[in-house]
Scaffold this active site. Structure first.
Site, PDB file in Angstrom:
ATOM      1  N   SER A   1      -9.044   6.201   1.064  1.00 55.81           N
ATOM      2  CA  SER A   1      -8.039   6.961   0.335  1.00 55.81           C
ATOM      3  C   SER A   1      -8.379   8.450   0.367  1.00 55.81           C
ATOM      4  O   SER A   1      -8.385   9.055   1.442  1.00 55.81           O
ATOM      5  CB  SER A   1      -7.911   6.429  -1.088  1.00 55.81           C
ATOM      6  OG  SER A   1      -6.751   6.937  -1.702  1.00 55.81           O
TER       7      SER A   1
ATOM      8  N   ASP B   1       1.065  -0.462   0.346  1.00 53.32           N
ATOM      9  CA  ASP B   1       0.228   0.492  -0.372  1.00 53.32           C
ATOM     10  C   ASP B   1       1.094   1.573  -1.016  1.00 53.32           C
ATOM     11  O   ASP B   1       1.777   2.319  -0.314  1.00 53.32           O
ATOM     12  CB  ASP B   1      -0.765   1.120   0.613  1.00 53.32           C
ATOM     13  CG  ASP B   1      -1.773   2.036  -0.060  1.00 53.32           C
ATOM     14  OD1 ASP B   1      -1.667   2.272  -1.285  1.00 53.32           O
ATOM     15  OD2 ASP B   1      -2.676   2.519   0.646  1.00 53.32           O
TER      16      ASP B   1
ATOM     17  N   HIS C   1      -3.897  -1.263  -1.432  1.00 58.47           N
ATOM     18  CA  HIS C   1      -4.637  -0.037  -1.162  1.00 58.47           C
ATOM     19  C   HIS C   1      -6.090  -0.291  -0.783  1.00 58.47           C
ATOM     20  O   HIS C   1      -6.650   0.428   0.045  1.00 58.47           O
ATOM     21  CB  HIS C   1      -4.573   0.842  -2.411  1.00 58.47           C
ATOM     22  CG  HIS C   1      -5.107   2.223  -2.234  1.00 58.47           C
ATOM     23  ND1 HIS C   1      -4.569   3.116  -1.340  1.00 58.47           N
ATOM     24  CD2 HIS C   1      -6.145   2.878  -2.834  1.00 58.47           C
ATOM     25  CE1 HIS C   1      -5.230   4.260  -1.399  1.00 58.47           C
ATOM     26  NE2 HIS C   1      -6.197   4.135  -2.284  1.00 58.47           N
TER      27      HIS C   1
END
Length: 631
Positions: A486, A571, A604
């Site tokens: 991320s 996501d 995610h």
């Protein structure tokens, strides 16, 4: 479909050859093809991946159960039994043992949101996400009959709490922002709005205090909060909203306890003198005591404050360890539970007697000896020293002969406290070293550490990571692969282009790489409410610094290391078109990254479930080890 889009802003034109990938329907066949391509290209690693996964599974207890905790008349615990992925929520009393919730019954993918037992222990409010988009369906289970009520509430988020026969919960808007608090009454089948947050920079959370005296709503952006106390469904602001001031609350039987950065940037408990060099993260109130969770010098600790003026500290029992309060539902208690552990030590759960500081070991996960954690400090170009937590087998020397995987994140003041992991141990057994660097932008060294890697100072995160790698390569490890997810994926993408010579391989998981375009688009999640973390490119000064480091706008060329990129169609945090566009742009410049994309269920953080997670980690580690051994 493939026609370039020209973005014009602040007198600068940006040509986006892959803007069409923003369309989910247009890109879906491409993503399916990418997944097939990925599977084909890693087929030769199948035996090694299976070997790693088998080792990982062998170090995972067949049945994993948590420490138990008391809530009212029952004792509660969670467990995952042999062959299951997600686990059970159970309770015991007088020899009985009841299954309250079986997450494996929801199928191959499930994430749990709220799980709150009512004060009378008659009802369970719980919510589930079965796709990975982090939007949950709220349900209510009668714990006498173990049947769910017909009511199901869609579009809810993580937090909730019971008060006066109502369940309070949060609801998301079209960009997944928790913007409303509502409440539902099971007896009357009544649903009411309690509070709506109109400022798109703020998100709402809610909790019931363990004292039972207050229900608290918090609105927060990156540097400002407002707290409301709710009485009979009516919210009353505790301290108002002042830009740049954060405060949070818990409650005793006598009233609220507040901690704030007003007057002390690293937070102070109102009425308690702050100590220098400490960052207060949380305050938990119990009968006669407050327990502060804080950090000092890069390490976590607890401080117990008695209403009688007594004070003492509780530290992790091992170097480079973690410590945290867990599973404390009772306010009127003489003891609390905390857990400890590290990358090299198993999780332990302890009972702490609040009056004396005496502790008793309640439970310990299986021990695997032969590993050690230690702290190194890397000098940064500006003179700061960057903490690196290193973990290795005791027979693998830190003398420049072993390869290393470096992990970094560096955003949102986040701290990743170390936890023993069966997957990591299998990697270490291959003779490699793991290092986790606390780059600026994270919170390992306090609030100032975050501020030093935020907004215009974001490139400091990248140079810190490079400095850590150079420090390790100076006679401590032989070569380095690097990994992050991320915001940590952004970090990997940035250093991939800045210093490709340093890396044997790069793993950028769900990377936030199309920084400028994404932060200009307020129709997608995590844009408006994150301008205070990354910047608002509608402002020319923010646009300038963001464009200077945005990986998608700075595609590297030349000799680049092997690269593995991941993404997921569901996501909501990093939309899948970002890594897809970056991969396409890299290929246009002659690079050939692997792209592992979840095209069905998946979120995610990759596949959920304990065994699915292990197989995912086996894929990542086989890629890394293959590159480290080739270099």
């Amino acid at each position: 479909m493939t026609h370039p889009v020209v973005h014009k802003l602040h007198g600068i034109e940006r040509i986006d050859d892959h803007a069409w990938m923003r369309d989910p329907e247009a890109v879906r066949d491409v993503l399916i093809s990418e997944r097939r391509r990925y599977e084909s290209r890693i087929a030769h690693t199948a035996p090694f991946r299976q070997h790693l996964a088998a080792i990982m599974a062998g170090r995972t207890p067949e049945t994993e159960s948590s420490v138990s905790w008391r809530h009212g008349a029952f004792v509660y615990y969670t467990q995952i039994v042999t062959g299951r992925e997600f686990g059970e929520f159970r309770r015991k009393r007088d020899g009985s043992d009841e299954l309250l919730l079986d997450l494996d019954a929801f199928g191959e993918y499930v994430e749990l949101g709220v799980r709150e037992v009512s004060p009378d222990e008659r009802w369970l409010a719980y919510s589930v996400d079965v796709t990975g988009d982090e939007v949950y369906e709220l349900r209510f289970r009668d714990l006498d009959s173990m049947q769910d009520l017909p009511i199901r509430i869609d579009g809810t988020y993580y937090t909730g709490g019971w008060a006066d026969g109502w369940f309070y919960y949060t609801v998301v808007d079209e960009v997944y922002r928790p913007c409303e608090v509502r409440r539902y009454n099971l007896e009357t089948d009544t649903d009411e709005l309690v509070l709506r947050e109109g400022d798109r920079k703020f998100e709402l959370t809610i909790k019931a205090t363990r004292s039972g005296t207050h229900l608290l709503i918090t609105a927060a952006n990156r540097d400002t909060t407002e707290v409301w106390s709710v009485v009979d469904g009516l919210p009353e602001s505790v301290g108002g909203r002042r830009p740049g001031i954060e405060y949070r609350c818990d409650a005793t039987l006598d009233g609220l306890v507040t901690w704030t950065d007003d007057g002390h940037s690293e937070f102070r408990v109102v009425g308690v003198p702050p100590l220098p060099g400490e960052r207060i993260h949380e305050v938990d109130c119990f009968d006669g005591y407050k327990v502060l969770t804080l950090r000092r010098g890069g390490d976590p600790l607890l401080r117990v404050l008695g209403d009688d003026g007594t004070s003492y500290e509780v530290h992790p029992p091992v170097p480079c360890g973690r410590i945290a309060l867990v599973h404390n539902a009772e306010y009127l208690t003489e003891t609390v539970i905390f857990e400890t552990g590290s990358y090299s030590e198993p999780t332990q759960w302890w009972s702490l007697t609040l009056a004396t500081g005496d502790r008793e070991l309640l439970k310990e996960n299986p021990r695997h000896d032969g590993y050690v954690s230690e702290r190194l400090w890397a000098p940064a170009p500006d003179g700061a020293v960057i903490p690196i937590t290193v973990v290795r087998r005791t027979d693998v020397p830190l003398n420049g002969t072993a390869p290393c995987l470096l992990y970094g994140y560096g955003a949102y003041e986040a701290v990743f406290d170390p936890t023993w992991d069966a997957a990591l141990s299998a990697f270490l057994d291959e003779g490699a070293i793991f290092a986790h660097v606390g780059v600026r932008g994270g919170g390992e060294m306090g609030r100032a550490w975050w501020q030093a890697g935020r907004l215009s100072r974001k490139p400091t995160t990248f140079t810190d990571h490079i400095a850590a790698a150079e420090h390790l390569l100076a006679g401590r490890v032989s070569r380095i692969a690097t990994r992050g997810l991320s915001a940590g994926g952004l970090l990997q993408a940035a250093v991939y282009g800045m210093r490709p010579d340093l890396w044997a391989a790069v793993v950028a998981e769900v990377p936030f790489v199309d920084v400028v375009t994404t932060m200009l688009d307020d129709t997608i999640p995590l844009t408006v409410n994150e301008w205070d973390e990354w910047g608002d490119p509608h402002r020319v000064e923010d646009f300038t610094w963001m464009l200077a480091y945005s990986p998608y706008d700075n595609i590297p060329a030349g000799d680049l290391p092997p690269l593995l990129v991941t993404g997921a169609v569901n996501d909501p945090r990093v939309l899948v078109h970002e890594p897809a566009k970056w991969v396409a742009a890299l290929r246009a410049q002659g690079a050939d990254p692997l792209f592992r994309v979840e095209v069905e269920d998946g979120g995610h953080s990759g596949p959920p479930g304990r065994y699915a997670h292990l197989h995912y980690e086996a894929e990542i580690f086989s890629f890394v080890l293959d590159a480290l051994k080739k270099t």
